[in-house]
Scaffold this active site. Structure first.
Site, short mmCIF file in Angstrom:
data_model
loop_
_atom_site.label_atom_id
_atom_site.label_comp_id
_atom_site.label_asym_id
_atom_site.label_seq_id
_atom_site.Cartn_x
_atom_site.Cartn_y
_atom_site.Cartn_z
N GLU A 196 -4.90 11.87 8.34
CA GLU A 196 -5.67 12.82 8.58
C GLU A 196 -6.52 13.14 9.96
O GLU A 196 -6.74 13.10 10.64
CB GLU A 196 -7.32 12.34 7.78
N GLU A 288 -4.11 13.75 -0.95
CA GLU A 288 -5.01 13.00 -1.51
C GLU A 288 -5.94 13.92 -1.45
O GLU A 288 -6.66 15.26 -1.17
CB GLU A 288 -5.69 12.99 0.14
#
Length: 363
Positions: A196, A288
């Site tokens: 991320e 995710e």
């Protein structure tokens, strides 16, 4: 047992997939926060297996679909047909290695009918940087276990804080050298090179990707590489951007996909529309997502989650849900304490979100 369902493609797309499979691709140029104190009880280090695992068992997702490749905006199997993978992401192995056992992964493969397991190796927060050899061994053990059960495995370099992936470039090179060298001949492995990215622009993320992808390609020229997008893998939505910055300035590499993350109780229509548009022009993998808020906790928003799942099914977007652990947060699928025992199957060991996502994977 449900297997990865092919989505029939037109002949041109299938031909593209066949070409990609035949040629060696070449390079042309939140919720993840760890648990509170007292929950870090991972096992000690162990010797890595001497060799990568044997071929996937007959009838399993990997045996039926073989090595996957990116064709146009889709993920395609060895026959050039689009596939959608559905499965789970582990939590950080520095905290929840005990949840990744032969029994739990048997349940994931055979009771849940999952196609894919994402294996998350945190870089910071007591992770890889503290003991590279140990965390490489853990990652390899779990990837081996997924392969032995015929599931695909996503090798997740779980950088989160600091948000600039370039802060960990040398560590990433070491990790992906070790992983790609081991799995070069395995058809069921993906390389997710930055979980991320956040706090940096797309140019920084892109330059990092173009430095790390050749490290993977040096050993595994055919493996699919997953590239994180900025603002916590949202194509920059939370920073006021969208997918156009990637479309107009893509990573200079072949056989790659871009990742997108969402949490249904926090990320509504704007995120959903961005994912829909992006998937029409880019190969996207949702590595995710959760049914809760962006911290992976709080109430479940199953209605919004189902809208995302319907969209991903419509567009053939593969996904892994966060997370396969017994963390106290509502986003962990197992009830607290489950990973201390040996009972893994059925719904009695699952939280509300676990029951819901197991049902969706089994559909």
């Amino acid at each position: 047992m449900r297997r990865t369902k092919p989505l029939l493609l037109g002949s041109a797309t299938a031909a593209t997939a066949a070409l990609l499979l035949a040629l060696t691709p070449q390079l042309s140029a939140g919720a993840d926060e760890g648990p509170g104190a007292g929950t870090r009880d991972a096992r000690g280090s162990r010797d890595a297996p001497a060799a990568a695992p044997a071929a996937a068992p007959l009838g399993s997702p990997v045996a039926e679909n073989g090595r996957l490749a990116v064709c146009d905006t889709k993920l395609c199997n060895q026959d050039g047909r689009a596939v959608q993978l559905n499965g789970m992401s582990s939590h950080g192995t520095q905290w929840f290695e005990r949840c990744l056992t032969d029994g739990s992964l048997d349940a994931l493969a055979h009771d849940w009918d999952a196609d894919v397991l994402r294996v998350s190796t945190y870089v910071q927060e007591g992770g890889y940087e503290t003991d590279p050899e140990r965390f490489t061994e853990i990652a390899q053990r779990v990837v081996d276990q997924a392969i032995e059960r015929g599931m695909y495995a996503v090798i997740d370099w779980h950088m989160l804080s600091p948000g600039d992936p370039n802060a960990n470039t040398e560590l990433a090179k070491r990790f992906f050298t070790d992983m790609a060298a081991r799995y070069a001949d395995q058809p069921g492995v993906f390389y997710e090179i930055a979980n991320e990215p956040n706090g940096v622009g797309w140019a920084s993320v892109k330059s990092y990707a173009e430095e790390i992808i050749p490290v993977v390609r040096r050993h595994d020229p055919d493996g699919v590489v997953l590239v994180g997008t900025r603002a916590w893998s949202s194509f920059g939505v939370s920073d006021g951007a969208d997918e156009r910055e990637v479309i107009e300035n893509p990573v200079d590499a072949d056989n790659i996909m871009y990742t997108f993350h969402f949490y249904a109780a926090s990320h509504g229509d704007e995120y959903l529309r961005t994912l829909s548009r992006a998937a029409d022009e880019l190969p996207v993998f949702v590595t995710e997502f959760g049914t809760q808020n962006y911290a992976g906790e709080g109430a479940n928003d199953f209605a919004m989650s189902q809208r995302y799942l319907d969209l991903m099914r419509e567009k053939g977007i593969s996904w892994t849900n966060w997370n396969f652990s017994d963390d106290h947060r509502s986003g962990a699928v197992f009830r607290e304490g489950t990973c201390n025992g040996d009972e893994w199957t059925g719904t009695g060991v699952l939280k509300e979100a676990g029951v819901w996502i197991r049902d969706r994977i089994r559909e």
